[in-house]
Design an enzyme around this catalytic site. Structure first.
Site, PDB file in Angstrom:
ATOM      1  N   GLU A  78      -0.090 -79.908  10.133  1.00 51.48           N
ATOM      2  CA  GLU A  78       1.255 -80.360   9.797  1.00 51.48           C
ATOM      3  C   GLU A  78       2.282 -79.464  10.487  1.00 51.48           C
ATOM      4  O   GLU A  78       2.296 -78.256  10.266  1.00 51.48           O
ATOM      5  CB  GLU A  78       1.430 -80.284   8.280  1.00 51.48           C
ATOM      6  N   SER A 125       3.345 -76.850   0.199  1.00 47.90           N
ATOM      7  CA  SER A 125       2.289 -76.817   1.217  1.00 47.90           C
ATOM      8  C   SER A 125       0.908 -76.789   0.566  1.00 47.90           C
ATOM      9  O   SER A 125       0.754 -76.331  -0.582  1.00 47.90           O
ATOM     10  CB  SER A 125       2.472 -75.576   2.087  1.00 47.90           C
ATOM     11  N   THR A 126      -0.086 -77.229   1.308  1.00 49.28           N
ATOM     12  CA  THR A 126      -1.461 -77.239   0.804  1.00 49.28           C
ATOM     13  C   THR A 126      -1.916 -75.812   0.509  1.00 49.28           C
ATOM     14  O   THR A 126      -2.586 -75.552  -0.501  1.00 49.28           O
ATOM     15  CB  THR A 126      -2.368 -77.942   1.831  1.00 49.28           C
ATOM     16  N   GLU A 127      -1.506 -74.887   1.362  1.00 52.83           N
ATOM     17  CA  GLU A 127      -1.923 -73.491   1.172  1.00 52.83           C
ATOM     18  C   GLU A 127      -1.406 -72.932  -0.171  1.00 52.83           C
ATOM     19  O   GLU A 127      -2.174 -72.361  -0.954  1.00 52.83           O
ATOM     20  CB  GLU A 127      -1.333 -72.687   2.334  1.00 52.83           C
ATOM     21  N   CYS A 132       6.998 -84.749   4.145  1.00 59.18           N
ATOM     22  CA  CYS A 132       5.541 -84.818   3.932  1.00 59.18           C
ATOM     23  C   CYS A 132       4.985 -86.125   4.456  1.00 59.18           C
ATOM     24  O   CYS A 132       3.852 -86.193   4.906  1.00 59.18           O
ATOM     25  CB  CYS A 132       5.228 -84.648   2.449  1.00 59.18           C
ATOM     26  N   GLU A 186       1.420 -82.347  -5.075  1.00 56.92           N
ATOM     27  CA  GLU A 186       1.835 -83.209  -3.954  1.00 56.92           C
ATOM     28  C   GLU A 186       1.962 -82.292  -2.757  1.00 56.92           C
ATOM     29  O   GLU A 186       2.858 -81.437  -2.711  1.00 56.92           O
ATOM     30  CB  GLU A 186       3.192 -83.865  -4.246  1.00 56.92           C
ATOM     31  N   LYS A 232      11.337 -74.438 -10.922  1.00 53.11           N
ATOM     32  CA  LYS A 232      11.707 -73.456  -9.903  1.00 53.11           C
ATOM     33  C   LYS A 232      11.875 -74.192  -8.570  1.00 53.11           C
ATOM     34  O   LYS A 232      10.920 -74.573  -7.920  1.00 53.11           O
ATOM     35  CB  LYS A 232      10.655 -72.354  -9.732  1.00 53.11           C
ATOM     36  N   GLU A 258      13.918 -71.370  -3.001  1.00 55.58           N
ATOM     37  CA  GLU A 258      15.082 -70.473  -2.958  1.00 55.58           C
ATOM     38  C   GLU A 258      16.024 -70.854  -1.811  1.00 55.58           C
ATOM     39  O   GLU A 258      17.167 -70.414  -1.764  1.00 55.58           O
ATOM     40  CB  GLU A 258      14.646 -69.004  -2.874  1.00 55.58           C
TER      41      GLU A 258
HETATM   42  P1  NDP Z   1       5.815 -74.005   0.081  1.00 57.11           P
HETATM   43  O1  NDP Z   1       4.453 -74.394  -0.336  1.00 57.11           O
HETATM   44  O2  NDP Z   1       5.988 -72.813   0.915  1.00 57.11           O
HETATM   45  O3  NDP Z   1       6.758 -73.792  -1.195  1.00 57.11           O
HETATM   46  C1  NDP Z   1       6.902 -74.767  -2.202  1.00 57.11           C
HETATM   47  C2  NDP Z   1       7.431 -74.098  -3.459  1.00 57.11           C
HETATM   48  O4  NDP Z   1       6.453 -73.182  -3.953  1.00 57.11           O
HETATM   49  C3  NDP Z   1       8.690 -73.274  -3.248  1.00 57.11           C
HETATM   50  O5  NDP Z   1       9.517 -73.376  -4.380  1.00 57.11           O
HETATM   51  C4  NDP Z   1       8.126 -71.870  -3.108  1.00 57.11           C
HETATM   52  O6  NDP Z   1       9.060 -70.848  -3.374  1.00 57.11           O
HETATM   53  C5  NDP Z   1       7.024 -71.885  -4.123  1.00 57.11           C
HETATM   54  N1  NDP Z   1       5.986 -70.888  -3.914  1.00 57.11           N
HETATM   55  C6  NDP Z   1       5.721 -70.140  -2.813  1.00 57.11           C
HETATM   56  N2  NDP Z   1       4.648 -69.354  -3.023  1.00 57.11           N
HETATM   57  C7  NDP Z   1       4.226 -69.592  -4.282  1.00 57.11           C
HETATM   58  C8  NDP Z   1       3.132 -69.125  -5.071  1.00 57.11           C
HETATM   59  N3  NDP Z   1       2.256 -68.232  -4.609  1.00 57.11           N
HETATM   60  N4  NDP Z   1       2.980 -69.610  -6.323  1.00 57.11           N
HETATM   61  C9  NDP Z   1       3.830 -70.537  -6.818  1.00 57.11           C
HETATM   62  N5  NDP Z   1       4.881 -71.035  -6.111  1.00 57.11           N
HETATM   63  C10 NDP Z   1       5.074 -70.584  -4.857  1.00 57.11           C
HETATM   64  O7  NDP Z   1       6.401 -75.320   0.762  1.00 57.11           O
HETATM   65  P2  NDP Z   1       7.804 -75.480   1.468  1.00 57.11           P
HETATM   66  O8  NDP Z   1       8.915 -75.229   0.506  1.00 57.11           O
HETATM   67  O9  NDP Z   1       7.749 -74.721   2.733  1.00 57.11           O
HETATM   68  O10 NDP Z   1       7.791 -77.073   1.746  1.00 57.11           O
HETATM   69  C11 NDP Z   1       7.102 -77.615   2.771  1.00 57.11           C
HETATM   70  C12 NDP Z   1       5.739 -78.134   2.360  1.00 57.11           C
HETATM   71  O11 NDP Z   1       5.858 -79.024   1.257  1.00 57.11           O
HETATM   72  C13 NDP Z   1       5.071 -78.954   3.438  1.00 57.11           C
HETATM   73  O12 NDP Z   1       3.720 -78.583   3.612  1.00 57.11           O
HETATM   74  C14 NDP Z   1       5.146 -80.383   2.919  1.00 57.11           C
HETATM   75  O13 NDP Z   1       4.180 -81.243   3.387  1.00 57.11           O
HETATM   76  C15 NDP Z   1       5.088 -80.197   1.469  1.00 57.11           C
HETATM   77  N6  NDP Z   1       5.711 -81.338   0.800  1.00 57.11           N
HETATM   78  C16 NDP Z   1       4.928 -82.285   0.194  1.00 57.11           C
HETATM   79  C17 NDP Z   1       5.476 -83.410  -0.386  1.00 57.11           C
HETATM   80  C18 NDP Z   1       4.617 -84.414  -1.089  1.00 57.11           C
HETATM   81  O14 NDP Z   1       5.139 -85.107  -1.960  1.00 57.11           O
HETATM   82  N7  NDP Z   1       3.345 -84.537  -0.789  1.00 57.11           N
HETATM   83  C19 NDP Z   1       6.908 -83.633  -0.363  1.00 57.11           C
HETATM   84  C20 NDP Z   1       7.658 -82.579   0.273  1.00 57.11           C
HETATM   85  C21 NDP Z   1       7.067 -81.473   0.829  1.00 57.11           C
HETATM   86  P3  NDP Z   1       9.817 -70.161  -2.131  1.00 57.11           P
HETATM   87  O15 NDP Z   1      10.682 -71.202  -1.556  1.00 57.11           O
HETATM   88  O16 NDP Z   1      10.546 -69.057  -2.714  1.00 57.11           O
HETATM   89  O17 NDP Z   1       8.728 -69.722  -1.178  1.00 57.11           O
END
Ligand code: NDP
Length: 482
Positions: free
Chosen positions: A377, A224-226, A279, A245, A170, A173
């Site tokens: 971050e 994201s960590t959250e 990241c 990650e 997935k 989006e």
């Molecule tokens: P998010 O955590 O918001 O989303 C990541 C993915 O998870 C998206 O596909 C998102 O879908 C999906 N998602 C959202 N909510 C849920 C849920 N409850 N359960 C399962 N999947 C879910 O991150 P971002 O896309 O905003 O990316 C930015 C973050 O990613 C930053 O914190 C960055 O540091 C981290 N990152 C880490 C990397 C690493 O290798 N350590 C590399 C790149 C980024 P949708 O888009 O629809 O919300």
């Protein structure tokens, strides 16, 4: 979407649109997945894994598909890079580089297909021979973010395929385009139907459905960590393996004895590359007090000259911010830096180009370790500068966040370089360079930056289970019921 080797609409018939962050026009329309579509994708992946042929092929045969995929990515580089730029807002030149790095990962994983081996034990007595073998873990769900869409899926998928797994992906989006194109590319490269399935849609419900799904054996998440923590919670339903990650607040340490010219370029690249939506962004500069005034002035002068604008312009180095939420989040952090008493030295504002979703390269100095802009971050083009006197103090500040993804150190003193490398709790340390990467080197985070590792020869092992096979040789003695 891409399910069981075919391009398919959502069962509901619903779609969603993607607008280019840099141009404000619609650049994609994609099927909107719900739980039913996720179930179909998981069922296809389950069948492909449980009934083969992919997990049963020889490593040599799997490697041919991975290498062919690398070739097709290179051949379609312009098309893929354009999609990436239009959906993400990143500069086109950087998108092209991303396609090359992605292809390199498929090449490397292709070689690893033939290196999935275990141990044998010939020292357990004359009547025993035992083996520890690695088997593919099964169906892997992969959830990816929007900042490097094709690169991040290429950090996971080829390694899982090399191990013999099947997958359901997935993508975010906001940027599903190149991941969906990868489905077609894999079919063209000879991957059997159902081995890779791709659902386009939102985290809620598709990401959640995958994280909870009882038919999935492992989840590999970048984001994201959250949200990573939410994925861990949802994964408990069937105790699937989780690899994460996550975010970073990466320190870039510059000592007075460093090659300051080289360090300057790396600091600016480290924080503004990919609009800081990275990241690994070197979003904290820790500079030694003896050189701080001069070095910071030079960082500011360099930041002012970086071209910001149309992502399709070949000269652009900072493109558009991904969406309105992220844009407002970055401006919110800039406001928080001002309020907390950090000194805004350059930038801090919005640039008026087309969509207006452009932020000036921003530098704060006089930042204190407890401020939000030093700890959290931001994921935008914002540099927070702190100072230090000794290497012990630098290490203490570097370690003072919840993250531990990466760090850079600039010094000509080998003792300092290694003391810092050992002292900082992070998965990657760069000495006199920043944000280089090689498929051979593992990548991942300490602390709340992640769980497990991607890339490198160990990464294929992340997608396996270990099994012990014991063989008794010769007549059985010591029978229990006798
Ligand atoms: P998010 O955590 O918001 O989303 C990541 C993915 O998870 C998206 O596909 C998102 O879908 C999906 N998602 C959202 N909510 C849920 C849920 N409850 N359960 C399962 N999947 C879910 O991150 P971002 O896309 O905003 O990316 C930015 C973050 O990613 C930053 O914190 C960055 O540091 C981290 N990152 C880490 C990397 C690493 O290798 N350590 C590399 C790149 C980024 P949708 O888009 O629809 O919300």
């Amino acid at each position: 979407m891409w399910i069981d080797g075919k391009s398919v609409p959502a069962r509901s018939g619903k779609t969603f649109l993607r607008e280019s962050p840099g141009h404000g026009i619609t650049v994609g329309e994609y099927p909107l997945a719900d739980r039913h579509d996720v179930d179909s994708a998981v069922a296809a992946a389950r069948r492909a894994f449980d009934t083969g042929p992919w997990p049963l092929l020889s490593g040599a045969d799997r490697s041919k598909v991975l290498w062919q995929t690398a070739e097709i990515i290179r051949a379609r580089k312009e098309d893929l890079a354009l999609t990436e730029t239009l959906e993400s807002g990143k500069p086109i030149k950087q998108a092209r580089d991303e396609m090359e790095w992605s292809a390199a990962l498929w090449d490397y994983a292709g070689a690893l297909c033939r290196h999935l081996h275990g141990d044998s034990y010939n020292s357990l007595g004359s009547q025993v021979l035992a083996l520890t073998v690695r088997e593919p873990i099964g169906v892997v769900a992969m959830i990816t973010p929007w900042n490097f869409p094709l690169l991040i899926i290429s950090q996971k998928l080829p390694f899982a395929l090399a191990a013999g797994c099947s997958a359901v992906i997935k993508p975010s989006e906001l940027t599903p385009g190149t991941t969906l194109k990868l489905g077609e590319i894999l079919a063209e490269a000879g991957l059997p139907d159902g081995v890779v399935n791709i659902v386009s849609g939102y985290g809620d419900p598709s990401g959640i459905a995958l994280s909870e799904h009882p038919e999935i054996d492992m989840i590999s998440f970048t984001g994201s960590t959250e949200v990573g923590k939410a994925v861990v919670g949802a994964s408990q339903r069937n105790l699937k393996k989780v690899e994460l990650e996550l975010g970073g607040k990466n320190p870039h340490l510059v000592f007075a004895d460093a090659d300051l010219e080289a360090a300057l370029d790396a600091v600016v690249f480290g924080v503004y590359f990919n609009m800081g939506e990275c990241c690994n962004s070197g979003s904290r500069l820790l500079v030694q007090n003896d050189i701080a005034d001069e070095f910071v002035s030079r960082v500011i002068e360099t930041a002012k000259r970086i071209p910001v604008g149309d992502p399709l312009d070949e000269r652009t180095k900072i493109g558009a911010i991904i969406d309105e939420n992220q844009f407002n989040k970055i401006l919110g952090y800039i406001e928080s830096g001002n309020r907390a008493g950090a000194r805004l030295r350059v930038g801090g504002g919005q640039l008026p180009q087309v969509t207006g979703r452009f932020i000036e390269p921003t530098v704060f100095d006089a930042v204190q370790p407890e401020m939000a802009i030093a700890r959290e971050e931001i994921f935008g083009p914002v540099l927070s500068i702190l100072t230090f006197d000794t290497k012990e103090e630098a290490i203490r500040i570097a370690n003072s966040t919840i993250y531990g993804l990466s760090a850079g150190v600039w010094t000509r003193d080998i003792d300092t370089a290694f003391a810092v490398s050992r002292g900082i709790r992070a998965g990657t340390i760069w000495i006199n360079t920043f944000m280089d990467g090689y498929p051979e080197l593992c990548f991942g985070g300490f602390k709340q930056s992640g769980l497990g590792r991607e890339l490198g020869r160990f990464s294929i092992e992340e997608f396996t289970e270990l099994k012990s096979i014991q063989v008794h040789l010769g007549p059985r003695t010591n029978l229990w019921a006798r």
